[in-house]
Design a protein around this motif. Structure first.
Motif, PDB file in Angstrom:
ATOM      1  N   LEU A   1     -11.557   3.857  -8.734  1.00 42.74           N
ATOM      2  CA  LEU A   1     -10.170   3.569  -8.396  1.00 42.74           C
ATOM      3  C   LEU A   1      -9.923   3.952  -6.944  1.00 42.74           C
ATOM      4  CD1 LEU A   1      -8.318   4.932 -11.570  1.00 42.74           C
ATOM      5  CD2 LEU A   1      -8.878   2.556 -11.033  1.00 42.74           C
ATOM      6  N   ALA A   2      -9.220   3.101  -6.220  1.00 46.07           N
ATOM      7  CA  ALA A   2      -8.929   3.373  -4.822  1.00 46.07           C
ATOM      8  C   ALA A   2      -8.002   4.579  -4.709  1.00 46.07           C
ATOM      9  CB  ALA A   2      -8.272   2.153  -4.188  1.00 46.07           C
ATOM     10  N   SER A   3      -8.267   5.425  -3.722  1.00 44.25           N
ATOM     11  CA  SER A   3      -7.439   6.614  -3.509  1.00 44.25           C
ATOM     12  C   SER A   3      -6.210   6.305  -2.670  1.00 44.25           C
ATOM     13  CB  SER A   3      -8.259   7.714  -2.828  1.00 44.25           C
ATOM     14  OG  SER A   3      -8.742   7.259  -1.566  1.00 44.25           O
ATOM     15  N   HIS A   4      -6.260   5.218  -1.936  1.00 39.87           N
ATOM     16  CA  HIS A   4      -5.123   4.802  -1.112  1.00 39.87           C
ATOM     17  C   HIS A   4      -5.212   3.294  -0.891  1.00 39.87           C
ATOM     18  CE1 HIS A   4      -7.725   4.204   2.397  1.00 39.87           C
ATOM     19  NE2 HIS A   4      -8.313   5.337   2.049  1.00 39.87           N
ATOM     20  N   PRO A   5      -4.094   2.631  -0.663  1.00 36.53           N
ATOM     21  CA  PRO A   5      -4.138   1.196  -0.378  1.00 36.53           C
ATOM     22  C   PRO A   5      -4.707   0.951   1.019  1.00 36.53           C
ATOM     23  CG  PRO A   5      -1.915   1.915  -1.013  1.00 36.53           C
ATOM     24  CD  PRO A   5      -2.716   3.140  -0.701  1.00 36.53           C
ATOM     25  N   ASP A   6      -5.419  -0.137   1.209  1.00 35.81           N
ATOM     26  CA  ASP A   6      -5.861  -0.534   2.544  1.00 35.81           C
ATOM     27  C   ASP A   6      -4.856  -1.519   3.113  1.00 35.81           C
ATOM     28  OD1 ASP A   6      -8.150   0.943   3.136  1.00 35.81           O
ATOM     29  OD2 ASP A   6      -9.340  -0.275   1.771  1.00 35.81           O
ATOM     30  N   GLY A   7      -3.649  -1.027   3.331  1.00 38.85           N
ATOM     31  CA  GLY A   7      -2.580  -1.865   3.844  1.00 38.85           C
ATOM     32  C   GLY A   7      -1.250  -1.347   3.366  1.00 38.85           C
ATOM     33  N   ALA A   8      -0.236  -2.167   3.508  1.00 45.89           N
ATOM     34  CA  ALA A   8       1.119  -1.798   3.103  1.00 45.89           C
ATOM     35  C   ALA A   8       1.812  -3.026   2.538  1.00 45.89           C
ATOM     36  CB  ALA A   8       1.904  -1.248   4.289  1.00 45.89           C
ATOM     37  N   ALA A   9       2.828  -2.783   1.722  1.00 40.62           N
ATOM     38  CA  ALA A   9       3.587  -3.882   1.119  1.00 40.62           C
ATOM     39  C   ALA A   9       5.069  -3.529   1.147  1.00 40.62           C
ATOM     40  CB  ALA A   9       3.134  -4.126  -0.319  1.00 40.62           C
ATOM     41  N   ILE A  10       5.878  -4.519   1.499  1.00 40.27           N
ATOM     42  CA  ILE A  10       7.329  -4.367   1.530  1.00 40.27           C
ATOM     43  C   ILE A  10       7.962  -5.606   0.922  1.00 40.27           C
ATOM     44  CG2 ILE A  10       9.388  -4.085   2.977  1.00 40.27           C
ATOM     45  CD1 ILE A  10       7.647  -2.833   5.124  1.00 40.27           C
ATOM     46  N   ALA A  11       8.951  -5.403   0.054  1.00 38.35           N
ATOM     47  CA  ALA A  11       9.760  -6.506  -0.463  1.00 38.35           C
ATOM     48  C   ALA A  11      11.219  -6.125  -0.302  1.00 38.35           C
ATOM     49  CB  ALA A  11       9.438  -6.783  -1.931  1.00 38.35           C
TER      50      ALA A  11
END
Length: 580
Positions: free
Chosen positions: A29-39
């Protein structure tokens, strides 16, 4: 197309799913996202948040940018003259907190102040003008977010909002139509006329809407922090404008406003940990009750009619408890431990007949006693795993309609969210009693429900506007994620609602099939359908809400966003991470 729009053209996908993937090793499982998301509810706000992330900001800095930009471009829904709830997750510590920036009642506010000569609720005073406005909380929240949680100076994070207020943006259809519906009230006040009239004509779709006074107010907030809004030039102008319009605020109560840090409501639903808003929001307690009632059934295996019946019965019971028990926890004793317990939910579940509707007047142990889409929400996950779910509002369309001269700040009309006359419905048809009666400094009950969901391999942020329907829309969103839907599918889900009283199911156009409607009616349910539906009805809204959600799949390390297709100016965006 401006420079910012070109920069994000390939990253922003309006009202459709977006994703970025950098998969971890197989089975991990990834420990952190490789990026960001905004809605968010407006693409300029989503772009503002992304801009701040590229400058080295985190999710909390981005939240300041998104929130303040929404205050500029969605005056119909939110603004510096309003308030909200910010649900925060700090990835470094693993801690969750709710920042309560709900408005507070002025010292002059009491039940008698909102009654007419016959003792009835004065509806004009409760929703229009200075008496309808509580002391704003949003500016204090922006200062708190930046100073306590952000990495960048407040001046930097407020930069996009200041720029857009100065340069202007195109008026969109909902904004122009909303003004037309509130024009009579808004044009009572000189400060509002100066902002919204051009050569005596109101704003129209396609006009470039500039707000230099609001830009100046934002600049003072950026440079002076809390005092730049609640004291000094802005504070004096707010007090003068309220007084000129016939209201009564004091300098002490304006400067005395403080955000509150609340412990969120946390409970489990199947494989999900749900973290959500606590009082003075009613959302978290209601969600806990509804989901823990529904946990006793296998909803996925049911036909639409029986699933809808059980969901509606859970809604009915949660909203009944909302009416009698919930208010500002600093003023009333809330039986929160009981209302959120599985044992209590099990007891409520036992009162539900699987084939028959329960008349609402049979639920109360006492004699049966006698919010709109004008709110906004945004969801953020950054590359470190920090997240923000924020719902903010001025209450009804354009709030109170009052802009104190020289501020550009449109004041809220949140006083209507109090039980101004016990047992009398507010503008959203919901009622309250002593627990939600107005008192100086008290925060009015809210339905705003920013929410986190966490399963063993997924993290979700979601929320929506919609007045009293907010809680049930978030409920349906949670059930949608549990059914395995994508973020965009969840944002687009059809919606239905029950709030105990009036005793009826309301539904969007096409939300329920004709056969399901007939089965529900045979069970004893009354259904209020949109006026143009095949079955007729007395005309509920055709569409509701403006759900904004982001999801992180830790197994594939995919970030995705969903922006409600009902809102043509909303957007979700996903970015690749900068090098770590």
């Amino acid at each position: 197309m401006n420079t910012l729009s070109r920069r994000w053209l390939l990253l922003v996908l309006l009202w459709s799913p977006v994703a970025w993937s950098a998969a971890p090793a197989q089975g991990s499982l990834a420990s952190h996202p490789d990026g960001a998301a905004i809605a968010s509810g407006h693409h300029l706000a989503t772009e503002a948040g992304m801009e701040i992330l590229t400058k080295g900001g985190n999710a909390f800095d981005a939240a300041v940018a998104v929130s303040s930009t929404l205050a500029v471009v969605e005056p119909i829904s939110s603004g510096l003259g309003g308030g909200g709830f910010f649900l925060l997750h700090d990835a470094a510590t693993g801690k969750d907190v709710m920042l309560d920036a709900r408005e507070t009642a002025p010292q002059a506010a009491n039940e008698a102040a909102f009654l007419d000569s016959k003792g009835e609720l004065d509806r004009d005073r409760s929703v229009n003008g200075p008496w309808s406005a509580g002391i704003p909380g949003l500016p204090a929240a922006l200062v708190e977010l930046s100073g306590k949680h952000g990495k960048l100076p407040l001046r930097t994070s407020l930069g996009p909002a200041i720029r857009i207020a100065t340069e202007g943006f195109p008026v969109y259809a909902r904004m122009a139509k909303g003004y037309a519906s509130r024009r009579e009230v808004m044009e009572r006040y000189p400060g509002t006329r100066e902002v919204y009239l051009r050569n005596g004509k109101p704003i129209a779709e396609g006009d470039v809407f500039r707000q230099p006074e609001l830009a100046a107010t934002l600049t003072r907030l950026a440079d002076q922090g809390f005092d730049g809004f609640y004291r000094g030039q802005t504070g004096k102008a707010l007090l003068a404008g309220v007084k000129q319009a016939g209201g009564s605020w004091s300098a002490e109560e304006l400067a005395g406003y403080r955000v509150k840090l609340r412990e969120p409501i946390v409970f489990n639903y199947r494989d999900w940990k749900i973290t959500t808003a606590s009082p003075p929001s009613s959302g978290g307690i209601a969600l806990a009750a509804m989901l823990q009632i529904l946990e006793g059934w296998d909803l996925k295996s049911m036909d639409e009619a029986h699933r809808t019946h059980l969901v509606v019965e859970a809604m009915r019971r949660a909203y009944r408890d909302r009416t009698f028990f919930l208010g500002d926890p600093d003023f009333v004793q809330i039986p929160q431990k009981v209302l959120t317990s599985k044992d209590y939910a099990q007891g409520l579940r036992a009162t539900i007949h699987p084939e028959k509707a329960t008349p609402s007047d049979l639920l109360s142990g006492n004699p049966t006693p006698l919010e709109d889409d004008e709110t906004t929400h945004f969801s953020i996950i950054d590359r470190d795993g920090n997240r923000v779910g924020a719902t903010q509002t001025v209450n009804l369309l354009y709030g109170s309609g009052l802009i104190p001269k020289g501020t550009g700040v449109l004041l809220n009309n949140e006083m209507d969210d109090f039980a101004l006359k016990p047992g009398t419905p507010n503008a959203f048809g919901v009622m309250g009693y002593a627990a939600n009666a107005p008192k100086p400094g008290k925060r009015m009950l809210s339905s705003m429900t920013p929410t986190f969901m966490e399963s063993p391999d997924k993290v979700v942020v979601l929320g929506t506007p919609g007045g009293s329907r907010i809680i049930t829309m978030v409920l349906l969103g949670i059930l949608g994620y549990d059914d395995g839907l994508t973020a965009q599918q969840v944002a687009a889900l059809p919606r239905y609602h029950h709030q105990w009283l009036p005793d009826e199911i309301s539904a969007e156009t096409g939300a329920l099939s004709v056969d399901t409607i007939k089965q529900l009616q045979a069970m004893g349910h009354k259904i209020d359908l949109p006026g143009d539906s095949a079955e007729g009805g007395r005309g509920s809204s055709h569409v509701w809400g403006n759900l904004q959600t982001v999801e992180w799949d830790r197994r594939s390390n995919v970030l995705s966003g969903g922006s409600d297709p009902r809102n043509p100016v909303g957007s979700a965006a996903v970015s690749a991470a900068a090098s770590r």
